[in-house]
Structure formats: structure tokens, C-alpha cells
Design a protein around this motif. Structure first.
Motif, PDB file in Angstrom:
ATOM      1  N   HIS A 112       6.903  -4.575 -14.082  1.00 43.05           N
ATOM      2  CA  HIS A 112       5.596  -5.220 -13.877  1.00 43.05           C
ATOM      3  C   HIS A 112       5.607  -6.065 -12.587  1.00 43.05           C
ATOM      4  O   HIS A 112       4.645  -6.030 -11.805  1.00 43.05           O
ATOM      5  CB  HIS A 112       5.258  -6.108 -15.072  1.00 43.05           C
ATOM      6  CG  HIS A 112       4.907  -5.350 -16.311  1.00 43.05           C
ATOM      7  ND1 HIS A 112       4.034  -4.283 -16.314  1.00 43.05           N
ATOM      8  CD2 HIS A 112       5.320  -5.500 -17.604  1.00 43.05           C
ATOM      9  CE1 HIS A 112       3.912  -3.814 -17.537  1.00 43.05           C
ATOM     10  NE2 HIS A 112       4.689  -4.525 -18.342  1.00 43.05           N
ATOM     11  N   ILE A 113       6.675  -6.809 -12.386  1.00 41.15           N
ATOM     12  CA  ILE A 113       6.774  -7.669 -11.203  1.00 41.15           C
ATOM     13  C   ILE A 113       6.804  -6.829  -9.926  1.00 41.15           C
ATOM     14  O   ILE A 113       6.097  -7.109  -8.951  1.00 41.15           O
ATOM     15  CB  ILE A 113       8.026  -8.574 -11.300  1.00 41.15           C
ATOM     16  CG1 ILE A 113       7.839  -9.588 -12.419  1.00 41.15           C
ATOM     17  CG2 ILE A 113       8.302  -9.271  -9.968  1.00 41.15           C
ATOM     18  CD1 ILE A 113       9.089 -10.393 -12.746  1.00 41.15           C
ATOM     19  N   GLY A 168       4.762  -5.256  -5.108  1.00 39.42           N
ATOM     20  CA  GLY A 168       4.775  -4.085  -4.227  1.00 39.42           C
ATOM     21  C   GLY A 168       3.376  -3.685  -3.799  1.00 39.42           C
ATOM     22  O   GLY A 168       3.161  -3.266  -2.654  1.00 39.42           O
ATOM     23  N   SER A 169       2.409  -3.827  -4.708  1.00 35.24           N
ATOM     24  CA  SER A 169       1.020  -3.510  -4.368  1.00 35.24           C
ATOM     25  C   SER A 169       0.507  -4.416  -3.260  1.00 35.24           C
ATOM     26  O   SER A 169      -0.171  -3.965  -2.332  1.00 35.24           O
ATOM     27  CB  SER A 169       0.147  -3.639  -5.614  1.00 35.24           C
ATOM     28  OG  SER A 169      -1.219  -3.474  -5.292  1.00 35.24           O
ATOM     29  N   GLN A 194      -0.646  -3.397   0.664  1.00 40.07           N
ATOM     30  CA  GLN A 194      -1.899  -3.798   1.301  1.00 40.07           C
ATOM     31  C   GLN A 194      -1.643  -4.485   2.642  1.00 40.07           C
ATOM     32  O   GLN A 194      -2.388  -4.288   3.604  1.00 40.07           O
ATOM     33  CB  GLN A 194      -2.674  -4.723   0.362  1.00 40.07           C
ATOM     34  CG  GLN A 194      -3.213  -4.039  -0.884  1.00 40.07           C
ATOM     35  CD  GLN A 194      -3.931  -5.007  -1.801  1.00 40.07           C
ATOM     36  OE1 GLN A 194      -4.952  -5.574  -1.422  1.00 40.07           O
ATOM     37  NE2 GLN A 194      -3.401  -5.223  -2.993  1.00 40.07           N
ATOM     38  N   MET A 195      -0.583  -5.293   2.711  1.00 37.87           N
ATOM     39  CA  MET A 195      -0.234  -5.934   3.987  1.00 37.87           C
ATOM     40  C   MET A 195       0.205  -4.895   5.016  1.00 37.87           C
ATOM     41  O   MET A 195      -0.125  -4.999   6.200  1.00 37.87           O
ATOM     42  CB  MET A 195       0.861  -6.983   3.777  1.00 37.87           C
ATOM     43  CG  MET A 195       0.358  -8.250   3.104  1.00 37.87           C
ATOM     44  SD  MET A 195       1.529  -9.640   3.202  1.00 37.87           S
ATOM     45  CE  MET A 195       2.711  -9.161   1.940  1.00 37.87           C
ATOM     46  N   ASP A 196       0.930  -3.877   4.573  1.00 37.95           N
ATOM     47  CA  ASP A 196       1.348  -2.811   5.494  1.00 37.95           C
ATOM     48  C   ASP A 196       0.132  -2.068   6.053  1.00 37.95           C
ATOM     49  O   ASP A 196       0.101  -1.706   7.240  1.00 37.95           O
ATOM     50  CB  ASP A 196       2.277  -1.835   4.780  1.00 37.95           C
ATOM     51  CG  ASP A 196       3.663  -2.414   4.537  1.00 37.95           C
ATOM     52  OD1 ASP A 196       4.023  -3.391   5.227  1.00 37.95           O
ATOM     53  OD2 ASP A 196       4.386  -1.897   3.652  1.00 37.95           O
ATOM     54  N   GLN A 239      -0.355 -12.717   2.028  1.00 47.31           N
ATOM     55  CA  GLN A 239       0.961 -13.345   2.003  1.00 47.31           C
ATOM     56  C   GLN A 239       0.957 -14.579   1.105  1.00 47.31           C
ATOM     57  O   GLN A 239       1.921 -14.833   0.364  1.00 47.31           O
ATOM     58  CB  GLN A 239       1.377 -13.740   3.428  1.00 47.31           C
ATOM     59  CG  GLN A 239       2.805 -14.277   3.522  1.00 47.31           C
ATOM     60  CD  GLN A 239       3.833 -13.229   3.160  1.00 47.31           C
ATOM     61  OE1 GLN A 239       3.891 -12.165   3.761  1.00 47.31           O
ATOM     62  NE2 GLN A 239       4.656 -13.517   2.138  1.00 47.31           N
ATOM     63  N   MET A 240      -0.144 -15.342   1.139  1.00 48.43           N
ATOM     64  CA  MET A 240      -0.271 -16.507   0.261  1.00 48.43           C
ATOM     65  C   MET A 240      -0.269 -16.074  -1.206  1.00 48.43           C
ATOM     66  O   MET A 240       0.360 -16.715  -2.061  1.00 48.43           O
ATOM     67  CB  MET A 240      -1.541 -17.282   0.588  1.00 48.43           C
ATOM     68  CG  MET A 240      -1.492 -18.044   1.902  1.00 48.43           C
ATOM     69  SD  MET A 240      -3.082 -18.817   2.301  1.00 48.43           S
ATOM     70  CE  MET A 240      -3.294 -19.917   0.902  1.00 48.43           C
ATOM     71  N   LEU A 241      -0.963 -14.971  -1.501  1.00 44.92           N
ATOM     72  CA  LEU A 241      -0.986 -14.453  -2.866  1.00 44.92           C
ATOM     73  C   LEU A 241       0.406 -14.000  -3.290  1.00 44.92           C
ATOM     74  O   LEU A 241       0.854 -14.296  -4.404  1.00 44.92           O
ATOM     75  CB  LEU A 241      -1.981 -13.294  -2.968  1.00 44.92           C
ATOM     76  CG  LEU A 241      -2.066 -12.583  -4.323  1.00 44.92           C
ATOM     77  CD1 LEU A 241      -2.469 -13.557  -5.423  1.00 44.92           C
ATOM     78  CD2 LEU A 241      -3.034 -11.407  -4.253  1.00 44.92           C
TER      79      LEU A 241
END
Length: 365
Positions: free
Chosen positions: A137-138, A143-144, A148-150, A353-355
Motif C-alpha cells: 500500500h505504501i 510510487g504514484s 506524477q512528478m516524473d 513533493q510536499m504531499l
């Protein structure tokens, strides 16, 4: 959204992973084998054998980027500047990666000494061991966010490519007048060789403060005290062109335009160029950062792979196209619009990144 809690027992990090071998040197890479070797920037070569037969996490253990972690494939090795962390049974390599990143092993280093972290020290830190289901789960959640950042970073790359493409479209092979950098400049100066510190009146710009894509990065700066003639020689103000004259052959020639309100001071590895009224600094910087220009700079740079140099005389002799100012300004207006889009994407990355940091803190602390 609500952040789920994952319960588990507290154990030492060295109960979740073991230390792998990491004694390879750059000169040991024969590049004649099928097995990859990882360094701080990713795969750096290959050898006929391998050190680790399962997927694992590699951590930069000394020098620039200390503490940065990455996931490595099975049947590979790492350089001696890296530490291989081999997950034990019932520990996912991806989970170990996010856990190591959340530990922020590179935080707290300052000063002029080379930072170094040891597994015998950070391996004693307490971390949470959770079930394989919870690890999944983590990993899925964090990873999701990383994916999104990538995607957003890919958008930044496409914006940069778009600007370079527009430059080539407007100014490539158009028969514009050509002039040398020296003839366009009113002043060309080296920076200071004096040592900086963590305090001082002026921000001290070094080559690591210049990015490969021609931007100023002030996340990690030193400071310095200077006055009199030396200050005037090394001080940079809005509109100055900064040229990284000494670096690895791959990075030598990075060019940035200084647009900060606060005057700063440059180190000796940087050349300050003040231009006259025939060319806009940002136009010239774009030209200097084109892939074709970078290739030319690498070809004229003198020195070894790890310490290439282009002096002020060689820089001054470089020829550049000089289209009419009206056309330069039209291109720079286009760049300004692209920068607005870049700013929006950069904000998205910062929020993601904050999330990520918030969730990692919740999961691992």
C-alpha cells in the motif's frame, strides 16, 4: 485525504537490510561485460561479473548528493562511493527505497569537509517494520506521486526542447552577421579564488549553482566577505552572463544570465561577461546552451575528463550569430511565455513533493 496509519514493530534499519559490497573504482570498469555498475548518476559502466543478485537500494555515501537513494536491478554492482543496501526476506526493495529517502540521510552536512555517511551508524536508527501487504500500500501510494512528478519533469524537458527548437527555427542557417563574444562584451572577468564559508556579506556563486539547462540554483550557497577592487572584479549584477569555465568535460561551458536583485560574488571557476548593446544576454545564453554549441565547447576544452577548462581568451573568440535586436526581443518574448508555463509545472512538482514528504512522514515516523 485521510492518511492511513500502518502499525508495525520498531526495529533497527540493519534488521531490514544488510550492507552489500561497494569497493569498485571508476578505473575498474572494463565496459566489456554484460553486468551494469551504478554510480551517483545512474549506470556508469559495466564489468564481466556482478556483486548483487537481487534488486537492492544504493545510497550515495560520500561527496555531492550524499544520502541520495536509488533502486538498482538484480545482477549489478555499485561504485565505492555508493553503499548497496540488500533487503532481507519479507522486505520489498521499493519499500526500502522510500524508507531510506524518508530518513533524509544527507541532511545536516555543512562546511568545507567532504560529507560521509556510514551504514554502521545509520543502520542503528529505529524504523518501522510493517507487513508485506502494508508495504505494498505504501509503495503504491508514494510510487504514484513519484510517477506524477516524473511526468511533470518530462513536461519541463519538453518546454526546454520547445525553446531550443524555436531558436533554431528563427535563427538557424539564416546568414545573420557573426561576431565574437569578446567583441560583444564590454568586460570579461574571472571570479575570486578566495575561500568561502557559511557566513559573509555576499552570496558566493559556485559551479554547482549553475544548472545544465542554464538556470541559477540558489538552494545550496556559500557566503563571502570582499571589498575594494576585488569585490568590483567579482561582483555580479542583473544582466551579467556567467560562464562555467572549469568543470567535467560533460558540464564545462554551462551558461547562465544573472537576474537576481541582490548583487552576488562569483568563484574563480566562473567567468563574468558584461555585454554591450548589440546582443541581449538571454539570447546569447540560449545560444551557448544549445546542444550544438555545447558539443563545440567540449571540443575546445582542454584538460582531462574530470577537469576540463575553457579560458577567457577561448571564450572571447567564440563566434555567435547577431540578428537584429527586434528579432532577439521577439524570441525572448516567446521564452517569457514558455517560462510562465514552466513556473506552473514547477509549482505542481513542489506541491507533489510536499504531499510525498507529508505521507512519508506519516508512514515512517
Amino acid at each position: 485525504a485521510a492518511k492511513p496509519r500502518f502499525d508495525g514493530e520498531w526495529v533497527k534499519l540493519n534488521q531490514l537490510c544488510t550492507k552489500g559490497r561497494s569497493a569498485l573504482r571508476q578505473k575498474d570498469l572494463t565496459n566489456d561485460g554484460p553486468y551494469a555498475v551504478y554510480g551517483a548518476s545512474g549506470i556508469v559502466g559495466s564489468i564481466p561479473t556482478f556483486q548483487n543478485d537481487i534488486r537492492y537500494v544504493a545510497v550515495v555515501k560520500d561527496g555531492a548528493g550524499v544520502g541520495r537513494a536509488s533502486l538498482c536491478s538484480a545482477n549489478t554492482s555499485v561504485l565505492g562511493t555508493m553503499q548497496a543496501l540488500i533487503p532481507v526476506e519479507e522486505v520489498s526493495p521499493e519499500y526500502l527505497l522510500h524508507l531510506i529517502r524518508a530518513m533524509r540521510l544527507g541532511d545536516g552536512f555543512s562546511g568545507s569537509t567532504i560529507p560521509h555517511i556510514y551504514f554502521k551508524d545509520y543502520g542503528q536508527r529505529l524504523v518501522r517494520r510493517v507487513s508485506m501487504v502494508d508495504q505494498g500500500h505504501i509503495v503504491d501510494t508514494l510510487g504514484s506521486i513519484e510517477r506524477q512528478m516524473d511526468i511533470a519533469r518530462g513536461q519541463l524537458t519538453k518546454l526546454d526542447d520547445f525553446v531550443k527548437s524555436r531558436f533554431a527555427e528563427m535563427f538557424g542557417d539564416a546568414g545573420w552577421p557573426v561576431a565574437t563574444v569578446g567583441s560583444l562584451a564590454v568586460d570579461v572577468r574571472y571570479g575570486t579564488s578566495k575561500k568561502a564559508s557559511d557566513c559573509g556579506e555576499y552570496v558566493y556563486l559556485r559551479m554547482n549553482n549553475m544548472t545544465d539547462d542554464g538556470r541559477l540554483d540558489l538552494d545550496d550557497v556559500k557566503r563571502i566577505d570582499l571589498n575594494g577592487p576585488e569585490l568590483e572584479k567579482c561582483r555580479v549584477v542583473d544582466g551579467d552572463l556567467l560562464f562555467n569555465r572549469t568543470n567535467s568535460r560533460e558540464k564545462v561551458g554551462k551558461t547562465v544570465v544573472f537576474h537576481e536583485r541582490e548583487p552576488m560574488v562569483i568563484a574563480g571557476y566562473i567567468i563574468r561577461v558584461r555585454l554591450g548593446d548589440r546582443v541581449r544576454p538571454d539570447f546569447l545564453a540560449t545560444y551557448m546552451n544549445l546542444p550544438t554549441t555545447k558539443a563545440m565547447l567540449r571540443s575546445i576544452a582542454k584538460g582531462a575528463v574530470h577537469q576540463a577548462n575553457i579560458n577567457s581568451r577561448e571564450l572571447s573568440a567564440i563566434e555567435v550569430p547577431v540578428p537584429p535586436m527586434e528579432l532577439q526581443d521577439r524570441f525572448l518574448s516567446f521564452v517569457a511565455e514558455a517560462d510562465k508555463s514552466r513556473f506552473i509545472v514547477q509549482q505542481q512538482i513542489e506541491k507533489l513533493q510536499m504531499l510525498y514528504d507529508s505521507l512519508a512522514q506519516e508512514y515512517f515516523s
